[in-house]
Design a protein around this motif. Structure first.
Motif, PDB file in Angstrom:
ATOM      1  N   GLU A 121      19.854 -24.334  -4.701  1.00 33.38           N
ATOM      2  CA  GLU A 121      20.352 -23.351  -5.278  1.00 33.38           C
ATOM      3  C   GLU A 121      20.234 -22.744  -3.480  1.00 33.38           C
ATOM      4  O   GLU A 121      22.019 -22.176  -2.521  1.00 33.38           O
ATOM      5  CB  GLU A 121      19.926 -22.783  -5.002  1.00 33.38           C
ATOM      6  N   ASN A 146      23.940 -21.401  -1.577  1.00 35.52           N
ATOM      7  CA  ASN A 146      23.796 -19.772  -0.420  1.00 35.52           C
ATOM      8  C   ASN A 146      24.190 -20.239   1.194  1.00 35.52           C
ATOM      9  O   ASN A 146      25.378 -19.953   1.452  1.00 35.52           O
ATOM     10  CB  ASN A 146      22.725 -19.286  -0.275  1.00 35.52           C
ATOM     11  N   ARG A 188      28.052 -20.008   0.243  1.00 31.62           N
ATOM     12  CA  ARG A 188      28.922 -18.364  -0.610  1.00 31.62           C
ATOM     13  C   ARG A 188      28.659 -17.537   0.784  1.00 31.62           C
ATOM     14  O   ARG A 188      28.971 -16.492   0.642  1.00 31.62           O
ATOM     15  CB  ARG A 188      28.216 -18.217  -1.632  1.00 31.62           C
ATOM     16  N   HIS A 189      27.213 -17.845   1.810  1.00 33.95           N
ATOM     17  CA  HIS A 189      26.951 -16.607   2.599  1.00 33.95           C
ATOM     18  C   HIS A 189      26.821 -17.043   3.670  1.00 33.95           C
ATOM     19  O   HIS A 189      27.363 -15.693   4.689  1.00 33.95           O
ATOM     20  CB  HIS A 189      25.519 -16.163   2.536  1.00 33.95           C
ATOM     21  N   GLY A 227      18.585 -15.346  -6.799  1.00 33.30           N
ATOM     22  CA  GLY A 227      17.969 -17.290  -6.471  1.00 33.30           C
ATOM     23  C   GLY A 227      17.259 -17.768  -5.155  1.00 33.30           C
ATOM     24  O   GLY A 227      16.063 -18.871  -5.741  1.00 33.30           O
TER      25      GLY A 227
HETATM   26 MG   LIG Z   1      22.028 -17.884  -4.629  1.00 33.29          MG
END
Ligand SMILES: [Mg+2]
Ligand SMILES: Nc1ncnc2c1ncn2[C@@H]1O[C@H](COP(=O)(O)OP(=O)(O)OP(=O)(O)O)[C@@H](O)[C@H]1O
Length: 468
Positions: free
Chosen positions: A381, A385, A388-389, A427
Motif C-alpha cells: 500500500e 501510494n 499514485r500520489h 489505504g
Molecule cells: Mg492508497
C-alpha cells in the motif's frame, strides 16, 4: 493487455473488500444541540421578559408611592390651613364676646370676610388633593356645616347692624361658637384620617414590595434549577455521546480487522486453488501434449500444432502462477518475509518505473506467515501510494531486524501529504488496522527532504507469533 493490467493491480495490492461507509457510523446519531439551543433561547427569553416585568412593576410602584405621599402631604397642608382659619374665627369670636373692646361687632365683618375667602380656597384645594376615601355624607357634612356656619355669621352681623348687639352676642355664644367647635373637630378628624391613610398606603406598598421580592426569589430559583438541569442533561448527553463514540470506534476497528483477516484468508484460499488445482491441470496437459507429440513422425504437421498448444498451456500456467503469487505470495509461507520482499521490490520497479533503494540491516529472524502477510500488504500500500500520489521517481525501503522489533520504512521525497485529501482513501486506515492487528505502531511522517515517510514497528514477540 487486460491480463497485464489486472496483474499489475494485483501486484500493487488487492482492492479493499470492506465498504467505505463503515468508517462513518456516527452520521445518524441524534445530536442534543437543537434541544439545548431551544432551552437556552427559552431561558434567555424568560429572563428578559421577567426583568422587564419587574422593572415596570417597581417603577409604577415608585410612581404610585410618590403620587400618594405628595397628595397626602398637600391635603394635610390644606387641612392645617382650614384649621388655622377656624382658630382665627374662634379668636375673633372670643374678642367679639369680650366686652372690653371699644368697637361695634360690625367692625369684625371685614376680618370674617377675609377668613371666609381663604377658607373657601383652602376647602376647594383640599377636596382636589384628598387621598383618603371619604363617604358622600362626610363630604356633605363638611360643606353643609360650613354653609350653615356662614349663614349664622350673616345673621349675627345683620343683628349687629340693626343695633341688636346683645342678640348678636347671644347668637355668637349659642350658635357660632358651637358650630366652629364642631367644624374644628371634623377637620381634626380628617387630619387623623389622612395620617392613617398615609400609614395604610405605606403598608400596602410594603406588602407589594414583599410580594415582588418573593416573586424574584422564586423566579431566580426556577431559573437556577433550569440551568442546573440543562447542565446535567448536557453533561449526561456528552457522556453518552463519548461512550457511543468510543464503542463505535471500537466496533469499527474490530470490523475492519475482521474484514482484513477474512480478505487475507480468502485471497490465500484462491491463490492456493489457482496454484495447486489449475497449476497441476495445466502441467498435466503440458506433459500429455509432449508425450502425444512424441508418438507422431518428425515431419508431421500435427506435431508443430501440438507444440503450439503446448506453448499456450505453458504461458497460461505462468500467468496462473503469477496471479496466484500476486493474490498471496506463496513465498511468504515457504521462504519467509525477507525473501518475498527481495522478490517484490524489483517487480514494483518494473511495474511502476520507480527506482527503489532497498536496504536490510540487523540479524534476520524468521517472521510468521500470518504476520508477514500484513507487513507485506503495508509495504504494498505504501509503495502503491508513492506511485499514485507522490509524483516521485525514487523511493527508499528499509527493513531493520532489531533485537526488540522489526522495523519497516518506506520513504519518498515527493509531494507529501495534503491535509484535506489525506482523508479520502481507505489505504492509510487499512495500514493502521493491520499495524494494530500486529500490536505494532505505524507513523506517517514528513522527512527533512520533503515527501512522506511511513514507519512501521512490530514488536519481536508478535513478529514471531501467529496473530489470528
Ligand atoms: Mg492508497
Ligand atoms: N506517499 C504519498 N505521497 C503523497 N500523498 C500521499 C502519499 N500517501 C498517501 N497520500 C495521500 O493520502 C491520501 C490517502 O491515502 P490512502 O492510501 O488512504 O487513499 P488512496 O490511495 O487515495 O485510496 P485507496 O483507498 O485506494 O488507497 C491520498 O489520497 C493521498 O493524497
Amino acid at each position: 493487455m487486460k491480463v497485464v493490467a489486472v496483474a499489475a493491480a494485483l501486484v500493487l495490492g488487492p482492492p479493499p473488500l470492506y465498504p467505505r461507509n463503515v468508517l462513518r457510523p456516527l452520521a445518524s446519531s441524534r445530536s442534543p444541540t437543537p434541544g439545548l439551543f431551544l432551552g437556552l433561547i427559552i431561558t434567555l427569553a424568560a429572563v428578559m421578559a421577567y426583568s422587564w416585568y419587574i422593572t415596570v412593576q417597581i417603577s409604577s410602584l415608585r410612581e404610585l408611592q410618590n403620587d400618594l405621599a405628595g397628595r397626602n402631604r398637600k391635603d394635610s397642608l390644606q387641612l392645617l390651613r382650614i384649621q388655622n382659619d377656624l382658630n382665627s374665627l374662634a379668636l375673633a369670636m372670643r374678642d367679639m364676646l369680650d366686652n372690653d373692646e371699644p368697637y361695634p361687632l360690625t367692625a369684625w365683618s371685614a376680618q370674617f370676610q377675609r377668613i371666609r375667602t381663604d377658607l373657601d380656597d383652602a376647602l376647594k384645594l383640599e377636596e382636589q388633593d384628598a387621598v383618603a376615601e371619604r363617604t358622600p355624607q362626610q363630604r356633605q357634612f363638611l360643606g353643609n356645616s360650613i354653609a350653615q356656619f356662614w349663614d349664622a355669621v350673616e345673621r349675627t352681623f345683620e343683628l349687629a347692624r340693626n343695633g341688636k348687639e346683645d342678640d348678636a352676642r347671644t347668637e355668637i355664644r349659642v350658635s357660632l361658637q358651637a358650630r366652629q367647635a364642631a367644624l374644628s373637630t371634623a377637620v381634626a378628624r380628617l387630619l387623623v384620617q389622612n395620617n392613617e391613610s398615609e400609614e395604610q398606603v405605606g403598608l400596602r406598598i410594603g406588602r407589594i414590595y414583599d410580594r415582588v421580592q418573593r416573586q424574584v426569589y422564586i423566579f431566580f430559583a426556577a431559573i437556577l434549577s433550569a440551568i442546573v438541569l440543562t447542565s446535567l442533561y448536557l453533561i449526561q448527553s456528552n457522556r453518552r455521546l463519548f461512550a457511543q463514540l468510543a464503542a463505535l470506534s471500537e466496533q469499527r476497528s474490530e470490523l475492519a480487522q475482521k474484514l482484513i483477516s477474512t480478505q487475507e484468508s480468502t485471497l490465500l484460499h484462491i491463490s492456493r486453488e489457482l496454484h495447486d488445482e489449475f497449476g497441476q491441470i495445466l502441467t498435466a496437459i503440458g506433459s500429455m501434449l509432449s508425450r502425444a507429440r512424441n508418438y507422431l513422425p518428425e515431419n508431421s504437421p500435427l506435431r508443430a500444432e501440438l507444440r503450439e498448444v503446448s506453448e499456450i498451456a505453458q504461458s497460461t500456467l505462468d500467468k496462473v502462477r503469477s496471479l496466484s503469487q500476486a493474490l498471496h505470495p506463496v513465498m511468504l509461507d515457504e521462504a519467509g518475509l525477507e525473501s518475498t520482499i527481495d522478490w517484490y521490490i524489483p517487480v514494483v520497479e518494473r511495474q511502476t518505473g520507480i527506482e527503489i533503494f532497498y536496504k536490510k540491516s540487523g540479524m534476520p529472524f524468521s517472521v510468521d506467515g500470518s504476520v508477514g502477510v500484513h507487513i507485506y500488504r503495508i509495504l504494498q500500500e505504501a509503495l502503491n501510494n508513492v506511485a499514485r500520489h507522490s509524483g516521485a521517481r525514487q523511493a527508499w525501503v528499509q527493513l531493520r531486524f532489531l533485537p526488540e522489533a522489526l522495523d519497516l520504512e518506506i520513504e519518498d521525497h515527493g509531494a507529501g501529504f495534503v491535509e484535506q485529501s489525506a482523508r479520502s482513501g481507505i489505504g492509510l486506515v487499512a495500514m493502521r488496522e493491520r499495524a494494530e492487528l500486529l500490536s505494532g505502531s505505524i507513523e506517517f511522517l514528513r522527512p527533512a527532504e520533503g515527501g512522506t515517510l511511513v514507519r512501521l514497528r512490530v514488536p519481536i514477540e508478535k513478529a514471531e507469533l501467529h496473530v489470528q
